[in-house]
Design an enzyme around this catalytic site. Structure first.
Site, mmCIF file in Angstrom:
data_model
loop_
_atom_site.group_PDB
_atom_site.id
_atom_site.type_symbol
_atom_site.label_atom_id
_atom_site.label_comp_id
_atom_site.label_asym_id
_atom_site.label_seq_id
_atom_site.Cartn_x
_atom_site.Cartn_y
_atom_site.Cartn_z
ATOM 1 N N GLU A 126 0.930 -1.181 -0.093
ATOM 2 C CA GLU A 126 -0.004 -0.051 -0.017
ATOM 3 C C GLU A 126 0.838 1.397 0.073
ATOM 4 O O GLU A 126 1.819 1.549 0.844
ATOM 5 C CB GLU A 126 -0.911 0.201 1.205
ATOM 6 C CG GLU A 126 -1.888 1.234 1.248
ATOM 7 C CD GLU A 126 -2.632 1.329 2.434
ATOM 8 O OE1 GLU A 126 -3.607 0.593 2.611
ATOM 9 O OE2 GLU A 126 -2.396 2.216 3.437
ATOM 10 N N THR A 175 -3.769 4.757 -1.883
ATOM 11 C CA THR A 175 -4.865 5.248 -0.898
ATOM 12 C C THR A 175 -5.684 6.284 -1.514
ATOM 13 O O THR A 175 -4.934 7.242 -2.531
ATOM 14 C CB THR A 175 -4.698 5.574 0.506
ATOM 15 O OG1 THR A 175 -3.603 6.514 0.428
ATOM 16 C CG2 THR A 175 -3.815 4.275 0.981
ATOM 17 N N HIS A 231 -7.779 2.869 -4.558
ATOM 18 C CA HIS A 231 -8.809 2.966 -3.538
ATOM 19 C C HIS A 231 -9.770 4.121 -4.219
ATOM 20 O O HIS A 231 -9.429 5.054 -4.620
ATOM 21 C CB HIS A 231 -8.291 3.615 -2.647
ATOM 22 C CG HIS A 231 -7.348 2.543 -1.690
ATOM 23 N ND1 HIS A 231 -6.929 2.559 -0.291
ATOM 24 C CD2 HIS A 231 -6.322 1.604 -2.053
ATOM 25 C CE1 HIS A 231 -6.164 1.612 0.060
ATOM 26 N NE2 HIS A 231 -5.712 0.808 -1.247
ATOM 27 N N ASP A 238 -22.537 -8.880 8.567
ATOM 28 C CA ASP A 238 -23.641 -8.172 7.515
ATOM 29 C C ASP A 238 -23.162 -7.432 6.494
ATOM 30 O O ASP A 238 -23.418 -7.569 5.386
ATOM 31 C CB ASP A 238 -24.577 -7.595 8.488
ATOM 32 C CG ASP A 238 -25.447 -8.822 9.319
ATOM 33 O OD1 ASP A 238 -25.642 -10.033 8.917
ATOM 34 O OD2 ASP A 238 -25.895 -8.208 10.493
ATOM 35 N N GLN A 251 -8.330 -4.474 7.536
ATOM 36 C CA GLN A 251 -7.663 -3.280 8.534
ATOM 37 C C GLN A 251 -6.352 -3.690 9.127
ATOM 38 O O GLN A 251 -6.516 -5.082 9.439
ATOM 39 C CB GLN A 251 -8.507 -2.639 9.447
ATOM 40 C CG GLN A 251 -8.231 -1.420 10.347
ATOM 41 C CD GLN A 251 -9.098 -1.110 11.346
ATOM 42 O OE1 GLN A 251 -9.561 -1.882 12.068
ATOM 43 N NE2 GLN A 251 -9.431 0.060 11.399
HETATM 44 P P1 FAD Z 1 -18.783 0.767 5.020
HETATM 45 O O1 FAD Z 1 -18.887 -0.587 4.738
HETATM 46 O O2 FAD Z 1 -19.715 1.843 4.282
HETATM 47 O O3 FAD Z 1 -19.005 0.972 6.367
HETATM 48 C C1 FAD Z 1 -19.107 2.352 7.279
HETATM 49 C C2 FAD Z 1 -20.021 2.133 8.341
HETATM 50 O O4 FAD Z 1 -21.488 2.030 7.965
HETATM 51 C C3 FAD Z 1 -19.937 0.798 9.213
HETATM 52 O O5 FAD Z 1 -20.067 1.247 10.658
HETATM 53 C C4 FAD Z 1 -20.873 -0.040 9.011
HETATM 54 O O6 FAD Z 1 -21.223 -1.101 10.010
HETATM 55 C C5 FAD Z 1 -22.050 0.747 8.717
HETATM 56 N N1 FAD Z 1 -22.751 0.137 7.232
HETATM 57 C C6 FAD Z 1 -22.169 -0.231 6.097
HETATM 58 N N2 FAD Z 1 -23.322 -0.745 5.341
HETATM 59 C C7 FAD Z 1 -24.282 -0.588 6.061
HETATM 60 C C8 FAD Z 1 -25.796 -0.822 5.502
HETATM 61 N N3 FAD Z 1 -26.225 -1.192 4.384
HETATM 62 N N4 FAD Z 1 -26.543 -0.399 6.511
HETATM 63 C C9 FAD Z 1 -26.262 0.370 7.908
HETATM 64 N N5 FAD Z 1 -24.993 0.516 8.277
HETATM 65 C C10 FAD Z 1 -24.248 0.195 7.262
HETATM 66 N N6 FAD Z 1 -10.143 5.611 4.024
HETATM 67 C C11 FAD Z 1 -9.882 6.675 3.156
HETATM 68 O O7 FAD Z 1 -10.516 7.595 3.484
HETATM 69 N N7 FAD Z 1 -8.981 6.423 2.036
HETATM 70 C C12 FAD Z 1 -8.536 5.120 1.740
HETATM 71 O O8 FAD Z 1 -7.806 5.071 0.731
HETATM 72 C C13 FAD Z 1 -8.638 4.102 2.835
HETATM 73 N N8 FAD Z 1 -8.301 2.904 2.445
HETATM 74 C C14 FAD Z 1 -8.430 1.944 3.168
HETATM 75 C C15 FAD Z 1 -8.037 0.631 2.905
HETATM 76 C C16 FAD Z 1 -8.348 -0.517 3.697
HETATM 77 C C17 FAD Z 1 -7.770 -2.011 3.602
HETATM 78 C C18 FAD Z 1 -9.074 -0.414 5.051
HETATM 79 C C19 FAD Z 1 -9.370 -1.501 6.064
HETATM 80 C C20 FAD Z 1 -9.576 0.927 5.311
HETATM 81 C C21 FAD Z 1 -9.204 1.947 4.582
HETATM 82 N N9 FAD Z 1 -9.874 3.566 4.599
HETATM 83 C C22 FAD Z 1 -9.584 4.362 3.667
HETATM 84 C C23 FAD Z 1 -10.632 3.562 5.975
HETATM 85 C C24 FAD Z 1 -12.089 3.367 5.730
HETATM 86 O O9 FAD Z 1 -12.548 3.916 4.610
HETATM 87 C C25 FAD Z 1 -12.901 3.491 7.092
HETATM 88 O O10 FAD Z 1 -12.205 2.435 8.014
HETATM 89 C C26 FAD Z 1 -14.143 3.638 6.873
HETATM 90 O O11 FAD Z 1 -14.681 4.332 8.112
HETATM 91 C C27 FAD Z 1 -15.348 2.443 6.548
HETATM 92 O O12 FAD Z 1 -15.001 2.106 5.501
HETATM 93 P P2 FAD Z 1 -15.905 0.918 4.781
HETATM 94 O O13 FAD Z 1 -15.513 0.837 3.298
HETATM 95 O O14 FAD Z 1 -15.615 -0.384 5.722
HETATM 96 O O15 FAD Z 1 -17.506 1.462 4.827
#
Ligand code: FAD
Length: 295
Positions: free
Chosen positions: A17, A48, A77, A168, A184
């Site tokens: 990364e 990222t 990303h 879920d 993560q």
């Molecule tokens: P989601 O899956 O959308 O989840 C976000 C929240 O919404 C969670 O609390 C989940 O439980 C809830 N949720 C999801 N779907 C639903 C639904 N249908 N109904 C109700 N609740 C729901 N961040 C950056 O800004 N830039 C990057 O480049 C970046 N790269 C990353 C790379 C990796 C490998 C990881 C693990 C994280 C990265 N992040 C990055 C951080 C990430 O964007 C954050 O951790 C963010 O808070 C969660 O992302 P997610 O894609 O899992 O979101």
């Protein structure tokens, strides 16, 4: 070949990364890091995506640089932060026009200074919606061989009150078309195996690649746990604090990351995604310690 295709081959993947540089000097460091890491023949490198418009366009520049200068598949990303659906469509179209096939669809972190995440008024709320949008835009442009990955959270899954919702959310992502996940950062192999086993038991079949971070200083350990909410293990913090030089601290961080990586591969992880902080030394030493270089 897309990342999903590579993962079907069964040999552990190696990937790194990188993040978009903010200054010309940081860009030079990144170029040098890319050159050195390219020699280990990684399967892909991910870039990222920041919250500001400038970092976003730098991310696109790094993705292009990777594909052109090193022929290493870039994993771009993408996040939902502060962009309307139309703006996201444009970004996806630009990447597709440049030949990018692999995307990591994320909701994104709140922009710097903001504590809570709130969606753009005309934007997307969840990463699973972004997975769907990438597929939709690709279909509209007749591109069929794309691959979309998502984030997974072993340390969150280890907390009983989040266990079911973490599965879920992975299910929503898979249902929307996600073909793999990257985790993560976490520090206990059992957290990874519990997530993979619980996910499989509930029909989530996408490969889950663990992310490993060689932590090279106590300052970085503190920053990592602040950003991710995952505490750095006390034994690692103690070793970093006791180290008498930068090299000794790096050796302690690499040894810790190498042990975890070996345990993960033995437990069946499909590859290792190494966080580099745009520096090559610790990443290279980790890859050497695992025997994954230039396979
Ligand atoms: P989601 O899956 O959308 O989840 C976000 C929240 O919404 C969670 O609390 C989940 O439980 C809830 N949720 C999801 N779907 C639903 C639904 N249908 N109904 C109700 N609740 C729901 N961040 C950056 O800004 N830039 C990057 O480049 C970046 N790269 C990353 C790379 C990796 C490998 C990881 C693990 C994280 C990265 N992040 C990055 C951080 C990430 O964007 C954050 O951790 C963010 O808070 C969660 O992302 P997610 O894609 O899992 O979101």
């Amino acid at each position: 070949m897309t990342i999903a295709g590579l993962l079907r081959h069964g040999r552990p993947t190696l990937s790194y990364e990188l993040f978009p540089p903010r200054t010309p000097a940081a860009e030079e460091t990144l170029r040098a890091t890319m050159r050195v890491l390219a020699d280990t023949r990684p399967d892909f490198m991910s870039i990222t995506y920041g919250a500001s418009g400038t970092t976003r366009s730098t991310s696109r520049g790094v993705v292009q640089m990777l594909a052109e200068a090193h022929t290493i598949p870039p994993l771009a990303h993408l996040t939902c932060v502060d962009q309307s659906r139309d703006e996201l469509v444009t970004v996806i179209e630009e990447y597709l026009a440049e030949g990018v096939l692999d995307f990591l669809a994320l909701r994104g972190d709140p922009p710097r200074g903001a504590t809570d995440w709130s969606p753009h008024p005309d934007g997307l709320h969840y990463a699973s919606q972004l997975v769907g949008l990438v597929h939709e835009v690709a279909r509209a442009h007749g591109v069929s061989d794309i691959c979309v990955g998502v984030a997974a959270f072993p340390a969150t899954h280890a907390m009983p009150r989040w266990r079911q919702s973490s599965i879920d959310v992975l299910r929503y992502k898979q249902h929307a078309g996600a073909a793999f996940a990257i985790t993560q950062v976490f520090y206990e192999v059992e957290q990874y195996t519990a997530l993979v086993e619980d996910a499989a038991a509930q029909g989530i079949t996408m490969p889950i690649i663990p992310e490993v971070m060689p932590i090279v200083s106590s300052r970085r350990a503190a920053r990592a746990s602040e950003l991710t909410g995952v505490p750095t293990p006390a034994e690692l913090v103690n070793a970093l604090e006791a180290a008498e030089s930068d090299d000794a601290a790096r050796a302690a961080g690499v040894a810790h990351a190498a042990r975890l990586s070996r345990e993960l591969l033995e437990a069946g992880a499909p590859g290792i995604h190494v966080i580099t902080f745009n520096q090559s030394a610790a990443a290279l030493e980790l890859v050497d310690a695992m025997g994954l270089a230039a396979r």
